[in-house]
Design a protein around this motif. Sequence first.
Motif, PDB file in Angstrom:
ATOM      1  N   GLU A  15     -11.622  14.097   8.465  1.00  0.00           N
ATOM      2  CA  GLU A  15     -12.537  12.938   8.510  1.00  0.00           C
ATOM      3  C   GLU A  15     -12.127  11.869   7.500  1.00  0.00           C
ATOM      4  O   GLU A  15     -12.242  10.670   7.754  1.00  0.00           O
ATOM      5  CB  GLU A  15     -13.978  13.403   8.270  1.00  0.00           C
ATOM      6  CG  GLU A  15     -14.169  14.029   6.903  1.00  0.00           C
ATOM      7  CD  GLU A  15     -15.323  15.013   6.839  1.00  0.00           C
ATOM      8  OE1 GLU A  15     -15.154  16.137   7.350  1.00  0.00           O
ATOM      9  OE2 GLU A  15     -16.350  14.648   6.269  1.00  0.00           O
ATOM     10  N   HIS A  16     -11.607  12.291   6.340  1.00  0.00           N
ATOM     11  CA  HIS A  16     -11.205  11.315   5.323  1.00  0.00           C
ATOM     12  C   HIS A  16      -9.901  10.623   5.699  1.00  0.00           C
ATOM     13  O   HIS A  16      -9.694   9.456   5.408  1.00  0.00           O
ATOM     14  CB  HIS A  16     -11.092  11.988   3.945  1.00  0.00           C
ATOM     15  CG  HIS A  16     -12.429  12.510   3.477  1.00  0.00           C
ATOM     16  ND1 HIS A  16     -12.593  13.753   2.908  1.00  0.00           N
ATOM     17  CD2 HIS A  16     -13.675  11.950   3.541  1.00  0.00           C
ATOM     18  CE1 HIS A  16     -13.872  13.927   2.622  1.00  0.00           C
ATOM     19  NE2 HIS A  16     -14.547  12.849   3.008  1.00  0.00           N
ATOM     20  N   GLU A  27       0.826  -1.216   0.000  1.00  0.00           N
ATOM     21  CA  GLU A  27       0.000   0.000   0.000  1.00  0.00           C
ATOM     22  C   GLU A  27       0.858   1.263   0.000  1.00  0.00           C
ATOM     23  O   GLU A  27       0.600   2.212  -0.727  1.00  0.00           O
ATOM     24  CB  GLU A  27      -0.892   0.019   1.258  1.00  0.00           C
ATOM     25  CG  GLU A  27      -2.164  -0.761   1.103  1.00  0.00           C
ATOM     26  CD  GLU A  27      -2.911  -0.873   2.446  1.00  0.00           C
ATOM     27  OE1 GLU A  27      -3.793  -1.720   2.521  1.00  0.00           O
ATOM     28  OE2 GLU A  27      -2.572  -0.120   3.406  1.00  0.00           O
ATOM     29  N   GLN A  28       1.901   1.228   0.833  1.00  0.00           N
ATOM     30  CA  GLN A  28       2.788   2.398   0.936  1.00  0.00           C
ATOM     31  C   GLN A  28       3.550   2.630  -0.373  1.00  0.00           C
ATOM     32  O   GLN A  28       3.777   3.769  -0.780  1.00  0.00           O
ATOM     33  CB  GLN A  28       3.773   2.234   2.108  1.00  0.00           C
ATOM     34  CG  GLN A  28       3.114   2.257   3.467  1.00  0.00           C
ATOM     35  CD  GLN A  28       2.351   3.546   3.725  1.00  0.00           C
ATOM     36  OE1 GLN A  28       2.820   4.638   3.438  1.00  0.00           O
ATOM     37  NE2 GLN A  28       1.130   3.415   4.245  1.00  0.00           N
ATOM     38  N   THR A  29       3.933   1.531  -1.027  1.00  0.00           N
ATOM     39  CA  THR A  29       4.650   1.659  -2.297  1.00  0.00           C
ATOM     40  C   THR A  29       3.727   2.269  -3.352  1.00  0.00           C
ATOM     41  O   THR A  29       4.127   3.152  -4.101  1.00  0.00           O
ATOM     42  CB  THR A  29       5.145   0.271  -2.785  1.00  0.00           C
ATOM     43  OG1 THR A  29       5.586  -0.454  -1.660  1.00  0.00           O
ATOM     44  CG2 THR A  29       6.227   0.384  -3.808  1.00  0.00           C
ATOM     45  N   ASP A  56     -13.003  11.051  -9.749  1.00  0.00           N
ATOM     46  CA  ASP A  56     -12.400  10.107  -8.805  1.00  0.00           C
ATOM     47  C   ASP A  56     -12.726  10.519  -7.364  1.00  0.00           C
ATOM     48  O   ASP A  56     -13.100   9.684  -6.531  1.00  0.00           O
ATOM     49  CB  ASP A  56     -10.876  10.095  -9.040  1.00  0.00           C
ATOM     50  CG  ASP A  56     -10.169   9.155  -8.102  1.00  0.00           C
ATOM     51  OD1 ASP A  56     -10.403   7.944  -8.221  1.00  0.00           O
ATOM     52  OD2 ASP A  56      -9.399   9.640  -7.227  1.00  0.00           O
ATOM     53  N   ASN A  57     -12.637  11.833  -7.094  1.00  0.00           N
ATOM     54  CA  ASN A  57     -12.985  12.330  -5.753  1.00  0.00           C
ATOM     55  C   ASN A  57     -14.452  12.060  -5.423  1.00  0.00           C
ATOM     56  O   ASN A  57     -14.772  11.614  -4.316  1.00  0.00           O
ATOM     57  CB  ASN A  57     -12.757  13.845  -5.664  1.00  0.00           C
ATOM     58  CG  ASN A  57     -11.298  14.178  -5.451  1.00  0.00           C
ATOM     59  OD1 ASN A  57     -10.485  13.287  -5.225  1.00  0.00           O
ATOM     60  ND2 ASN A  57     -10.960  15.459  -5.538  1.00  0.00           N
ATOM     61  N   ALA A  58     -15.336  12.333  -6.408  1.00  0.00           N
ATOM     62  CA  ALA A  58     -16.774  12.145  -6.163  1.00  0.00           C
ATOM     63  C   ALA A  58     -17.056  10.689  -5.814  1.00  0.00           C
ATOM     64  O   ALA A  58     -17.876  10.411  -4.935  1.00  0.00           O
ATOM     65  CB  ALA A  58     -17.559  12.582  -7.394  1.00  0.00           C
ATOM     66  N   ILE A  74      -9.138   6.795   3.949  1.00  0.00           N
ATOM     67  CA  ILE A  74      -9.346   6.827   2.488  1.00  0.00           C
ATOM     68  C   ILE A  74      -8.034   7.299   1.870  1.00  0.00           C
ATOM     69  O   ILE A  74      -7.470   8.313   2.286  1.00  0.00           O
ATOM     70  CB  ILE A  74     -10.501   7.776   2.107  1.00  0.00           C
ATOM     71  CG1 ILE A  74     -11.798   7.337   2.808  1.00  0.00           C
ATOM     72  CG2 ILE A  74     -10.686   7.816   0.597  1.00  0.00           C
ATOM     73  CD1 ILE A  74     -12.988   8.224   2.566  1.00  0.00           C
ATOM     74  N   LYS A  75      -7.552   6.517   0.924  1.00  0.00           N
ATOM     75  CA  LYS A  75      -6.225   6.820   0.369  1.00  0.00           C
ATOM     76  C   LYS A  75      -6.254   8.050  -0.526  1.00  0.00           C
ATOM     77  O   LYS A  75      -7.214   8.280  -1.248  1.00  0.00           O
ATOM     78  CB  LYS A  75      -5.712   5.621  -0.428  1.00  0.00           C
ATOM     79  CG  LYS A  75      -5.354   4.460   0.453  1.00  0.00           C
ATOM     80  CD  LYS A  75      -4.677   3.387  -0.378  1.00  0.00           C
ATOM     81  CE  LYS A  75      -4.734   2.075   0.357  1.00  0.00           C
ATOM     82  NZ  LYS A  75      -5.972   1.342   0.077  1.00  0.00           N
TER      83      LYS A  75
END
Length: 474
Positions: A427-428, A282-284, A363-365, A433-434
């Motif tokens: 909050e995100h 995930e970090q990569t 993508d944000n929505a 949320i990535k």
Amino acid sequence: MLKIKRQKIFDIEKNSKFADRVIFLSLPSGFVFLMLVAFKLISPILAIISYITIIIFNIALLFPITFEMQLLKKYISNLAQGRDFDTSEMNLSEKEAQEIADAINTMHRFWSEKNEELEAQTISDTAVLDSLPDPIMMIDRYGRIIGANSSAHNLIEKNIIDKNIDTIFDSNNFINAVSKVLSKESEAENLIFYVRKPQHKKLYAHIKQLPWITKGRAVAVISVYDLTKALKIEKMQSDFVANASHELRTPLSVISGCIETLQTTAKNDDRARETFLKLMSEQTEYMSSLIENLLSLSKIELSLDQSPEEKVYVPKIINDVTEGLSLKAKEREMNLVVEIDGRIPNINGDEHQIKQLVQNLTDNAIKYGLSPSDVTIRITAVDGIPPSKTFNVAKGEAIAISINNMGPKIEPENVARITERFYRLQEHKNMSIKGTGLGLSIAKQIILRHRGNLTVTSTSYTGTTFTVYLPLKQ
Ligand SMILES: Nc1ncnc2c1ncn2[C@@H]1O[C@H](COP(=O)(O)OP(=O)(O)OP(=O)(O)O)[C@@H](O)[C@H]1O
Ligand SMILES: [Mg+2]
């Protein structure tokens, strides 16, 4: 003999000395007739008749010369004042007068041609100077600007002609360098200097004496190069390095922590290994999207000064983007609804950047919208772009792309900050949320380059709507 128009016959100026000349020419014969009458050699009546005949003869002789001299005078003074003169009025009968008029005509034609050549040369020289991207100014020996190209007018101000060079840039170093050249202490000076007026800028100037000092008023020429842009690029590069190294530190330390744990405490723990490997992956992934976003941000910032010129049909881009994101939307049980209001015209833009812009907002929505719910993308043609307090927006017709998702209201203080680099709602972050916090900064820079605008509205009932305005023409 006289071909002069009738109405002009008595058009002789009062101060023409015509009468004086007639009197002067007639006086000697008058004196002779007086003597002849005194010695009774002729009768007085005959003397008077003969004298009047002589006077009439003198008038007839002097009149055309005086009249044509006046015509010539009028013609020359009209030419000298650059006025038109109807040469058909110049019907000269005297040979010498005609020759003088011809000579004047030839001379006038010669100078008119020379003048036209000079004018054409000046126009082409000015066009060449105006086409140069760097400001150029010519100054006289008192330091007064007597000529400047359009780049100089653009950089400094519209009316710089006749202003003194020391009032143009508030830099003592620059003023000293100009004085050195003007006082002939030095033939040329080069320097880099900072100015606060008319704008904050870093400039490079080359000041040079002109070799033809005695021929014109200009004694020196000053060319200026704006180093601000180079400096901006330098700053962007250092910002990029600083941002990248700062943001990469966290995931790198997570990865190195995982490796350390895997090598020590979790060495023989299969479940822990799986968890740590997932975290590392995930970090990569985060690091690679961070680098990708930072690179794309720098690239857009570098393109800010070039206005985009491709013909772009935005509904097609929206279809491509929704197709690409449909799987992601499905995973979150969301529907992507596209609404196209009427005929949407093509716009002048950068196709790749507009796709990136629509992609980031959609993508944000999907990422931050309520699941399950709809994401609605609507595109309409509008008459104008709402103005912005911080940057210039293009005038005239535009298109509006609005992307709406349901979800909790974003508070106004957060709305004001979400386009800042790396800014994410707490909050995100809490919901894990990535995201890199760069998607909206990229979108904003793309909109800036297109001279468009972005508005954000958010309420609990209608959800959050990002509306992008893009002008049809730059
Ligand atoms: N449609 C939205 N609804 C609610 N919050 C949003 C929405 N879009 C953006 N935000 C908030 O604004 C922040 C900044 O968004 P931005 O797109 O710049 O970064 P990101 O989405 O976190 O990262 P990335 O775009 O790299 O995936 C987000 O983290 C989120 O908190
Ligand atoms: Mg985003």
